[in-house]
Design a protein around this motif. Structure first.
Motif: not given
Lengths: 305, 256
Positions: A149-175
């Motif tokens: 997620m951090a590398q996806a935000l590196i250039q402060d993008p206007d448009f984010l494309i996230l493929d299954e961003p919640f995969s591998g996260l625990d409930p706190i991480g998902r929140k």
């Protein structure tokens, strides 16, 4: 303004020696408006990742057009304002988080001082503070996802494309990720994300596209898809015996000292309520049960199959 | 349009430089170069000649190994481990990617060769020799040869597995050192078509013997400036052609 516009996207994979064809995308149409969160929903193997890879230029479509801000997606200028988080991201395990983000910043030609400042902020934002110098081979799946997620935000993008961003996260991480995505939306960013976790999607998206077997079976505002769609009604009552209730309506459950009767047919409500009162029972509430995204999703799958 | 290949070059360099195999091969290269001093003591004849002969051969062998082993894995690993998704989704063309990989590996080879060259020069001083410009020229020519090997391995790595890339690259390396046999082979052919085919192969195969000036260095023979210049030009053109083909192949690749 449309940020992403996909028209009639088709993609076929071939087996070895071109013997067998697998039609993965059968003419996809998607449009994403600026500033919205678009949820791309579908079961495994429906074509979500293939669509995203076509957008990012990792796969070449057989047919169709993909425009990002009105430009063909296969140009590097079109990709410049996009932040991309691949499904189960992989990074160079010989680098640490700081080095990886510096490398990502270098690909956008971000000056060193600005990159340093941005990296420090992103590390905090995704919850990796204290792990900047740890080699990525020692990262857990959740930590890798945060770094993605951090590398996806590196250039402060206007448009984010996230493929299954919640995969591998625990409930706190998902929140935390949900809050982060909603916060990015507040900053005016557009977010397109795929998932099969309906709960996360329902809590965040403005519009949703449901892909099943390589086709968009439904697309629209989540509020419109759900609005006016009552799945059933529930009557909550008490002070009545189970025997009496069974004669009135067989579809009920007991919860503590109350009974909940589920009615599929709206026309039955009056009759059931009158019968309960007639038997000296107490009607506590009559609740319409709204359809959830899950109902719509399962319904779509059922219709397609 | 601002293009940043520097990041790709440095990352490739880091990747190779953090590979244990890289240090192992440099270690063996230095070890064998050092052992040439021992051999020079045990052999009859001019100790300096023996030192140059065996030492330079050892450095050559291990540098070629480093170039092949690092080169064949570079692109394959990026695709296999899916790290390429994070690069190609950024404003980086596939051409930038290949060029970044090439120069990153070129930097790695420069470092490896420089480390071995420093040790070798120290050995020469220990045996009583002085600074020899011809030895420096030998390393320069070896570096050009290594760049061609890197470009060949990168080409195969862009579409095949490391094992196949290894076989192809080693085959071309061996062919590249016996190019003179093509002319002799041509004499044996009767059909004009076969002769043309042999000629075609002669022109497209890498003539790596052009960069081998070890005998001239060891035996202290005079070196022609034009020959060196022609070899430099040959290397540049050949590398450019290889990189062009690699980019053309890589542009068509899909990443599932």
């Amino acid at each position: 303004m449309r940020i992403l516009e996909i028209t009639n996207l088709k993609k076929t994979f071939h087996s070895n020696f071109l013997i067998k064809k697998y039609r993965i995308l059968k003419g996809i149409d998607i449009s994403v408006e600026a500033g919205e969160i678009y949820g791309f929903l579908g079961p495994n193997g429906a074509g979500k990742t293939t669509t995203i890879k076509c957008i990012m230029g990792l796969l070449f479509p057989d047919e169709g057009e993909i425009l990002i801000n009105g430009r063909p997606a296969d140009t590097i200028d079109a990709r410049r304002p996009i932040g991309f988080l691949p499904e189960n991201p992989y990074f160079y395990d010989y680098l640490n988080a700081n080095e990886l983000l510096n490398f990502s910043a270098s690909l956008y030609s971000i000056p060193a001082a600005a990159a340093r400042e941005r990296i420090d902020r992103l590390i905090q934002q995704v919850g990796l503070a204290g792990f900047e110098r740890l080699k990525l081979r020692k990262f857990s799946k959740g930590m890798t996802q945060r770094l993605g997620m951090a590398q996806a935000l590196i250039q402060d993008p206007d448009f984010l494309i996230l493929d299954e961003p919640f995969s591998g996260l625990d409930p706190i991480g998902r929140k935390e990720f949900r809050d982060l995505i909603l916060n990015l939306k507040e900053q005016g960013k557009t977010i397109f994300f795929s998932s099969h976790i309906l709960q996360d999607m329902e809590m965040m998206v403005d519009r949703v596209g449901i892909i099943i077997n390589g086709k968009i079976s439904r697309q629209g505002k989540l509020s419109e898809l759900i609005a006016g769609s009552t799945r059933c009604h529930e009557i909550v009552c008490s002070q009545i015996s189970e025997k009496q209730l069974a004669l009135i309506h067989p579809n009920f459950v007991r919860r503590d000292n109350q009974y909940i009767i589920t009615l599929d047919n709206e026309a039955e409500i009056n009759l059931v309520v009158e019968s309960i009162i007639h038997n000296n029972g107490l009607v506590i509430a009559v609740n319409p049960v709204k359809k959830t995204l899950e109902d719509i999703f399962l319904n779509e799958i059922g219709e397609v199959q | 349009m601002k293009i940043n290949i520097k990041g790709l070059i440095l990352n490739t360099f880091k990747e190779s430089a953090r590979n244990k195999m890289f240090y192992l091969l440099i270690f063996f290269g230095i070890l064998f170069a050092l052992s040439s001093k021992l051999i020079s003591f045990l052999t009859l004849g001019d100790a300096m000649k023996v030192l140059k002969d065996t030492g330079l051969a050892a450095i050559n062998f291990f540098c070629v190994l480093i170039a092949i082993f690092t080169g064949i894995n570079l692109v394959y690993k990026e695709v296999e481990k899916k790290t390429i998704f994070n690069i190609l989704s950024k404003p980086v063309t596939r051409g930038h990617f290949i060029i970044g990989k090439f120069f990153g590996l070129a930097l790695t080879m420069l470092l490896a060769l420089a480390a071995m060259a420093v040790i070798f020069f120290l050995l020469v001083f220990l045996v009583g020799g002085g600074f020899d410009l011809k030895i420096l020229l030998y390393f320069f020519m070896l570096y050009l040869e290594l760049l061609i090997i890197v470009a060949i391995s990168l080409l195969f790595s862009s579409f095949s597995t490391p094992i196949l890339s290894f076989i192809f690259t080693v085959s071309l390396y061996l062919i590249g050192h016996i190019m003179w046999t093509f002319n002799e082979f041509k004499m044996l052919l009767q059909s004009k078509l076969w002769i043309k085919f042999a000629q075609f192969l002669y022109y497209i195969m890498p003539n790596l013997d052009k960069f081998n000036i070890k005998n001239d260095v060891v035996l202290d023979l005079p070196l022609q400036a034009t020959t060196i210049l022609f070899s430099v030009l040959y290397a540049l053109v050949y590398i450019l052609a290889l990189l062009t083909v690699t980019v053309m192949i890589f542009r068509r690749r899909e990443f599932i």
